[in-house]
Design a protein around this motif. Structure first.
Motif, PDB file in Angstrom:
ATOM      1  N   ALA A 161       0.985  11.841  36.104  1.00 13.52           N
ATOM      2  CA  ALA A 161       1.713  12.890  36.823  1.00 13.52           C
ATOM      3  C   ALA A 161       2.875  13.407  35.982  1.00 13.52           C
ATOM      4  CB  ALA A 161       2.214  12.348  38.162  1.00 13.52           C
ATOM      5  N   ILE A 162       3.559  12.507  35.307  1.00 14.42           N
ATOM      6  CA  ILE A 162       4.671  12.905  34.442  1.00 14.42           C
ATOM      7  C   ILE A 162       4.162  13.671  33.219  1.00 14.42           C
ATOM      8  CG2 ILE A 162       6.504  12.029  32.948  1.00 14.42           C
ATOM      9  CD1 ILE A 162       6.812   9.681  34.938  1.00 14.42           C
ATOM     10  N   GLN A 163       3.074  13.164  32.629  1.00 15.61           N
ATOM     11  CA  GLN A 163       2.523  13.805  31.439  1.00 15.61           C
ATOM     12  C   GLN A 163       2.080  15.237  31.732  1.00 15.61           C
ATOM     13  OE1 GLN A 163       2.736  12.316  28.559  1.00 15.61           O
ATOM     14  NE2 GLN A 163       1.748  13.928  27.348  1.00 15.61           N
ATOM     15  N   ALA A 164       1.573  15.475  32.939  1.00 16.54           N
ATOM     16  CA  ALA A 164       1.142  16.836  33.296  1.00 16.54           C
ATOM     17  C   ALA A 164       2.287  17.830  33.190  1.00 16.54           C
ATOM     18  CB  ALA A 164       0.563  16.841  34.709  1.00 16.54           C
ATOM     19  N   THR A 165       3.506  17.387  33.505  1.00 18.30           N
ATOM     20  CA  THR A 165       4.653  18.290  33.454  1.00 18.30           C
ATOM     21  C   THR A 165       5.159  18.531  32.032  1.00 18.30           C
ATOM     22  OG1 THR A 165       6.304  16.518  33.701  1.00 18.30           O
ATOM     23  CG2 THR A 165       5.372  17.438  35.729  1.00 18.30           C
ATOM     24  N   ARG A 166       4.591  17.811  31.063  1.00 19.00           N
ATOM     25  CA  ARG A 166       4.973  17.977  29.658  1.00 19.00           C
ATOM     26  C   ARG A 166       3.864  18.629  28.843  1.00 19.00           C
ATOM     27  NH1 ARG A 166       7.008  11.681  29.198  1.00 19.00           N
ATOM     28  NH2 ARG A 166       8.967  11.902  30.362  1.00 19.00           N
ATOM     29  N   SER A 167       2.690  18.815  29.469  1.00 20.03           N
ATOM     30  CA  SER A 167       1.518  19.285  28.749  1.00 20.03           C
ATOM     31  C   SER A 167       1.572  20.787  28.485  1.00 20.03           C
ATOM     32  CB  SER A 167       0.252  18.958  29.559  1.00 20.03           C
ATOM     33  OG  SER A 167      -0.872  19.614  29.032  1.00 20.03           O
ATOM     34  N   LEU A 168       1.482  21.161  27.218  1.00 20.49           N
ATOM     35  CA  LEU A 168       1.462  22.579  26.871  1.00 20.49           C
ATOM     36  C   LEU A 168       0.146  23.211  27.291  1.00 20.49           C
ATOM     37  CD1 LEU A 168       3.076  22.455  23.307  1.00 20.49           C
ATOM     38  CD2 LEU A 168       4.170  22.969  25.514  1.00 20.49           C
ATOM     39  N   ASN A 169      -0.942  22.442  27.236  1.00 20.12           N
ATOM     40  CA  ASN A 169      -2.251  22.953  27.649  1.00 20.12           C
ATOM     41  C   ASN A 169      -2.247  23.351  29.120  1.00 20.12           C
ATOM     42  OD1 ASN A 169      -5.023  23.576  27.225  1.00 20.12           O
ATOM     43  ND2 ASN A 169      -5.605  21.621  28.156  1.00 20.12           N
ATOM     44  N   ARG A 170      -1.431  22.648  29.916  1.00 18.03           N
ATOM     45  CA  ARG A 170      -1.312  22.942  31.348  1.00 18.03           C
ATOM     46  C   ARG A 170      -0.150  23.897  31.637  1.00 18.03           C
ATOM     47  NH1 ARG A 170      -3.552  19.909  35.127  1.00 18.03           N
ATOM     48  NH2 ARG A 170      -1.797  20.321  36.515  1.00 18.03           N
ATOM     49  N   GLN A 171       0.556  24.314  30.603  1.00 16.70           N
ATOM     50  CA  GLN A 171       1.777  25.111  30.765  1.00 16.70           C
ATOM     51  C   GLN A 171       2.808  24.350  31.613  1.00 16.70           C
ATOM     52  OE1 GLN A 171       0.332  28.871  32.363  1.00 16.70           O
ATOM     53  NE2 GLN A 171      -0.164  29.610  30.306  1.00 16.70           N
ATOM     54  N   LYS A 172       2.823  23.020  31.403  1.00 21.44           N
ATOM     55  CA  LYS A 172       3.758  22.102  32.066  1.00 21.44           C
ATOM     56  C   LYS A 172       3.669  22.178  33.596  1.00 21.44           C
ATOM     57  CE  LYS A 172       7.000  22.182  28.182  1.00 21.44           C
ATOM     58  NZ  LYS A 172       8.416  22.309  27.750  1.00 21.44           N
ATOM     59  N   ARG A 173       2.470  22.420  34.089  1.00 19.99           N
ATOM     60  CA  ARG A 173       2.270  22.563  35.540  1.00 19.99           C
ATOM     61  C   ARG A 173       1.964  21.201  36.156  1.00 19.99           C
ATOM     62  NH1 ARG A 173      -2.562  23.505  37.917  1.00 19.99           N
ATOM     63  NH2 ARG A 173      -3.411  24.070  35.866  1.00 19.99           N
ATOM     64  N   PRO A 174       2.713  20.759  37.161  1.00 18.48           N
ATOM     65  CA  PRO A 174       2.463  19.452  37.782  1.00 18.48           C
ATOM     66  C   PRO A 174       1.199  19.479  38.643  1.00 18.48           C
ATOM     67  CG  PRO A 174       4.170  20.614  38.986  1.00 18.48           C
ATOM     68  CD  PRO A 174       3.874  21.443  37.762  1.00 18.48           C
ATOM     69  N   TYR A 175       0.667  18.304  38.905  1.00 13.02           N
ATOM     70  CA  TYR A 175      -0.456  18.211  39.832  1.00 13.02           C
ATOM     71  C   TYR A 175       0.017  18.592  41.238  1.00 13.02           C
ATOM     72  CZ  TYR A 175      -2.716  15.546  36.098  1.00 13.02           C
ATOM     73  OH  TYR A 175      -3.242  15.148  34.899  1.00 13.02           O
ATOM     74  N   ASP A 176      -0.849  19.265  41.976  1.00 14.22           N
ATOM     75  CA  ASP A 176      -0.502  19.674  43.340  1.00 14.22           C
ATOM     76  C   ASP A 176      -0.681  18.545  44.342  1.00 14.22           C
ATOM     77  OD1 ASP A 176       0.121  22.492  42.879  1.00 14.22           O
ATOM     78  OD2 ASP A 176      -2.002  22.704  42.393  1.00 14.22           O
ATOM     79  N   VAL A 177      -1.698  17.719  44.116  1.00 16.01           N
ATOM     80  CA  VAL A 177      -2.051  16.669  45.073  1.00 16.01           C
ATOM     81  C   VAL A 177      -2.323  15.370  44.317  1.00 16.01           C
ATOM     82  CG1 VAL A 177      -3.759  15.927  46.798  1.00 16.01           C
ATOM     83  CG2 VAL A 177      -3.029  18.331  46.714  1.00 16.01           C
ATOM     84  N   ILE A 178      -1.888  14.261  44.896  1.00 10.46           N
ATOM     85  CA  ILE A 178      -2.141  12.926  44.338  1.00 10.46           C
ATOM     86  C   ILE A 178      -2.751  12.071  45.440  1.00 10.46           C
ATOM     87  CG2 ILE A 178      -1.131  10.867  43.275  1.00 10.46           C
ATOM     88  CD1 ILE A 178       1.159  12.656  42.267  1.00 10.46           C
ATOM     89  N   VAL A 179      -3.855  11.386  45.124  1.00  8.74           N
ATOM     90  CA  VAL A 179      -4.529  10.508  46.085  1.00  8.74           C
ATOM     91  C   VAL A 179      -4.776   9.162  45.409  1.00  8.74           C
ATOM     92  CG1 VAL A 179      -6.535  10.177  47.580  1.00  8.74           C
ATOM     93  CG2 VAL A 179      -5.699  12.497  47.111  1.00  8.74           C
ATOM     94  N   LEU A 180      -4.226   8.087  45.973  1.00 14.42           N
ATOM     95  CA  LEU A 180      -4.367   6.754  45.395  1.00 14.42           C
ATOM     96  C   LEU A 180      -4.846   5.768  46.447  1.00 14.42           C
ATOM     97  CD1 LEU A 180      -0.992   6.620  43.407  1.00 14.42           C
ATOM     98  CD2 LEU A 180      -3.224   7.380  42.566  1.00 14.42           C
ATOM     99  N   GLU A 181      -5.653   4.811  46.040  1.00 12.70           N
ATOM    100  CA  GLU A 181      -6.091   3.757  46.962  1.00 12.70           C
ATOM    101  C   GLU A 181      -6.199   2.448  46.200  1.00 12.70           C
ATOM    102  OE1 GLU A 181      -9.482   2.141  47.580  1.00 12.70           O
ATOM    103  OE2 GLU A 181      -9.774   2.606  45.464  1.00 12.70           O
ATOM    104  N   GLN A 182      -5.923   1.359  46.917  1.00 12.32           N
ATOM    105  CA  GLN A 182      -5.918   0.042  46.296  1.00 12.32           C
ATOM    106  C   GLN A 182      -6.071  -1.008  47.379  1.00 12.32           C
ATOM    107  OE1 GLN A 182      -5.816  -2.341  44.302  1.00 12.32           O
ATOM    108  NE2 GLN A 182      -5.373  -1.676  42.223  1.00 12.32           N
ATOM    109  N   VAL A 183      -6.089  -2.266  46.972  1.00 17.53           N
ATOM    110  CA  VAL A 183      -6.136  -3.367  47.928  1.00 17.53           C
ATOM    111  C   VAL A 183      -4.835  -3.392  48.732  1.00 17.53           C
ATOM    112  CG1 VAL A 183      -7.705  -4.766  46.558  1.00 17.53           C
ATOM    113  CG2 VAL A 183      -5.242  -4.957  46.188  1.00 17.53           C
ATOM    114  N   PRO A 184      -4.848  -3.972  49.945  1.00 18.46           N
ATOM    115  CA  PRO A 184      -3.657  -3.967  50.799  1.00 18.46           C
ATOM    116  C   PRO A 184      -2.403  -4.518  50.142  1.00 18.46           C
ATOM    117  CG  PRO A 184      -5.566  -4.644  52.076  1.00 18.46           C
ATOM    118  CD  PRO A 184      -6.026  -4.553  50.639  1.00 18.46           C
ATOM    119  N   ALA A 185      -2.550  -5.463  49.195  1.00 12.77           N
ATOM    120  CA  ALA A 185      -1.379  -6.068  48.554  1.00 12.77           C
ATOM    121  C   ALA A 185      -0.544  -5.051  47.793  1.00 12.77           C
ATOM    122  CB  ALA A 185      -1.829  -7.181  47.610  1.00 12.77           C
TER     123      ALA A 185
END
Length: 445
Positions: free
Chosen positions: A142-166
C-alpha cells in the motif's frame, strides 16, 4: 449466478492484486464476479493449479516483487488483497508470530512514519521466523503504491485482508493506523475489522477468519458482509440431535434469525453428481485426523448433515464411513481432491495440480467466502449461494503455456526468476518433528 441487483461497483473498473494467492480461492471469486485479478504465489504446485485453472499468475516471492518489480505490475490495479501465510500465527503453528505481535505492531508504526525499507528489512532479520514479517507485506505494498511512478503515485482504493483469528488483533492495529495516521503520503482509509465464520456465507465448512476491509477516504465507508446463513454451533447441534431425528434445517431455524438460510452440510454439497463428480452416497460419517478440543487422542466425528471440520492440509487423511444400514458402517473412500475442494466451495472439477494438493486445498481462501468479501468491499450485490455450482472449465494447453510464460518466464518450465522451495527457511512448522518424535529419533539413533 449472482444476485439480480445491478452489477455496480464503487469503482469504475476494479482490478485485484492478490498477494499470497495460493491455488486461487480469491481469484476464482473474482472470476465469477467478472473482476480481473493478478495473483502472486511462491509455491510451484499452487502455481501449476492456477495455470491449469486459467488464472493470471506471477510465480514469485511477494517481497521480491515489491522490492524489484513493483513498477512492472499493471498500473490499473486498484484493489489490494491478501492472506499472508499463517503458520506462525495459527493455533496449529509453533507460535512465533503470536509472540512477535507487539514487535510487528512496532514495525507498522515505523513503516507509517516513513522509515526506509532498507532499515526495516535489516531490523526484520532479528525475527526468529522470517514468515512472521510477511503479514507486513500488504501494508508495504500500500505504501509502495503511493511512491510508484508507473501508478503516478496513486494509492489503492480498496484493501481486503483475511487471516486466522489470531491475527485479528494485528488487523485492528492496521485499521487504527490506516484511519488515524494514514500512509506516509497522507492517504487515509475507513476500515472495518471482524471475525467471520465461513459457514455463515454458504461454505459447507466450519472455519473462522479475521477480516479487514478498507476503503480510501472519499469513498463510501465499508462494512463487513452480512451473513446469509446460520452459523454452526456444535454443542447446540449435539443437544438437538441426541435422538438422531429431524433435519438440520429444522434445528437451525430455531437458533435465531429465520431470514437466514440453513448452513450447508457436507451431504448437501457432495451427494449430487456435478461435472465429473459422481456424487457421494449418504448418509456418511467423517472422522477428522486431528484431535478434538486440543486432545490428540479424541478424534472429532461429524455426519453428512453437518458442515465439514475446518479443511486443512490433513483433509486427505479424514476417514469417511458409509452406512450399510442403520448403525452399521464400513470405511468408504476418503475425500478426493475434487471433493475436498468442494468442501472449500471450489467449483467441481477445479484442476488441482502439482504436489501437496491437500495442502493447497487447506491453505486456500474458500471462493464463496472470497466472493462475499469482494462484494462487500466493492459495494456489489450479495452473491447467491449457488455461485460456484457450475463445474470449472480448465484452461487449454495453449492458454496454460501463455499464462506460464508470463508467470515463470517459460511456457513449459520454471526459470531462474522463479523462487526455489529450498529457499523457504525455516521449513513449515508441520514438517518439524514433535518432541515425542525427537525422542523416538534419538532412541533409534
Amino acid at each position: 449466478m449472482t444476485s439480480s441487483a445491478p452489477h455496480k461497483s464503487i469503482l469504475d473498473s476494479p482490478f485485484v492484486l492478490d498477494l499470497f494467492a495460493g491455488p486461487g480461492g480469491l481469484d476464482v471469486a473474482g472470476h465469477v464476479l467478472d473482476i480481473p485479478s493478478l495473483g502472486i504465489e511462491w509455491d510451484k504446485g499452487a502455481c501449476l493449479t492456477r495455470y491449469a485453472a486459467g488464472l493470471d499468475t506471477l510465480h514469485a516471492d511477494v517481497s521480491a516483487v515489491r522490492r524489484d518489480a513493483f513498477e512492472s505490475l499493471p498500473p490499473e490495479i486498484n484493489v489490494l488483497a491478501g492472506g499472508p501465510p499463517c503458520q506462525t500465527y495459527s493455533v496449529a503453528g509453533h507460535g512465533a508470530g503470536r509472540e512477535a505481535l507487539k514487535r510487528v505492531m512496532n514495525y507498522i508504526e515505523r513503516l507509517m512514519g516513513g522509515e526506509s525499507d532498507e532499515t526495516i528489512d535489516e531490523s526484520l532479520k532479528t525475527l526468529s521466523d522470517p514468515r512472521t514479517a510477511l503479514v507486513l507485506e500488504p501494508l508495504r505494498y500500500a505504501i509502495q503504491a503511493t511512491r510508484s511512478l508507473n501508478r503516478q503515485k496513486r494509492p489503492y482504493d480498496v484493501i481486503v485482508l483475511e487471516q486466522v483469528p489470531a491475527v485479528e488483533e494485528l488487523w485492528r492495529h492496521y485499521a487504527k493506523v490506516l484511519k488515524e495516521t494514514g500512509l506516509p503520503d497522507g492517504t487515509k482509509y475507513e476500515v472495518v475489522v471482524g471475525r467471520l465464520d465461513t459457514e455463515a456465507y454458504g461454505v459447507p465448512q466450519k472455519r473462522s477468519r479475521a477480516v479487514l476491509i478498507a476503503r480510501r477516504e472519499g469513498l463510501d465507508a465499508p462494512s463487513l458482509p452480512a451473513p446469509t446463513h446460520h452459523s454452526y454451533d456444535a454443542k447446540e447441534w449435539n443437544r438437538k440431535n441426541e435422538s438422531d431425528q429431524g433435519t438440520s434445517q429444522h434445528h437451525q431455524t430455531a437458533l435465531g434469525d429465520e431470514s437466514l438460510q440453513p448452513w450447508r452440510s457436507m451431504g448437501e454439497v457432495l451427494a449430487n453428481p456435478v461435472g465429473t463428480h459422481p456424487g457421494r452416497p449418504t448418509p456418511f460419517l467423517v472422522r477428522s485426523n486431528y484431535g478434538s478440543s486440543g486432545i490428540p487422542g479424541r478424534r472429532g466425528v461429524r455426519s453428512d448433515r453437518q458442515p465439514a471440520f475446518t479443511v486443512t492440509g490433513r483433509i486427505s487423511r479424514f476417514v469417511v464411513f458409509q452406512y450399510l444400514e442403520r448403525n452399521v458402517v464400513y470405511e468408504g473412500p476418503r475425500f478426493s481432491m475434487n471433493e475436498a475442494g468442494m468442501l472449500q466451495s471450489f467449483p467441481a472439477d477445479y484442476p488441482w495440480s502439482g504436489t501437496a494438493q491437500a495442502q493447497q486445498v487447506g491453505n486456500a481462501v474458500p471462493p464463496l467466502f472470497g466472493a462475499h468479501l469482494l462484494s462487500a468491499a466493492l459495494g456489489l450485490p450479495t452473491p447467491d449461494t449457488d455461485l460456484m455450482a457450475k463445474p470449472w472449465h480448465p484452461a487449454t494447453e495453449e492458454q496454460q503455456a501463455k499464462l506460464r510464460s508470463h508467470g515463470c518466464g517459460s511456457k513449459d518450465a520454471c526459470t531462474d526468476r522463479c523462487p526455489r522451495a529450498a529457499d523457504q527457511v525455516p521449513p513449515p512448522s508441520t514438517m518439524r518433528p514433535r518432541k515425542s518424535e525427537k525422542s523416538t529419533q534419538k532412541k533409534l539413533a
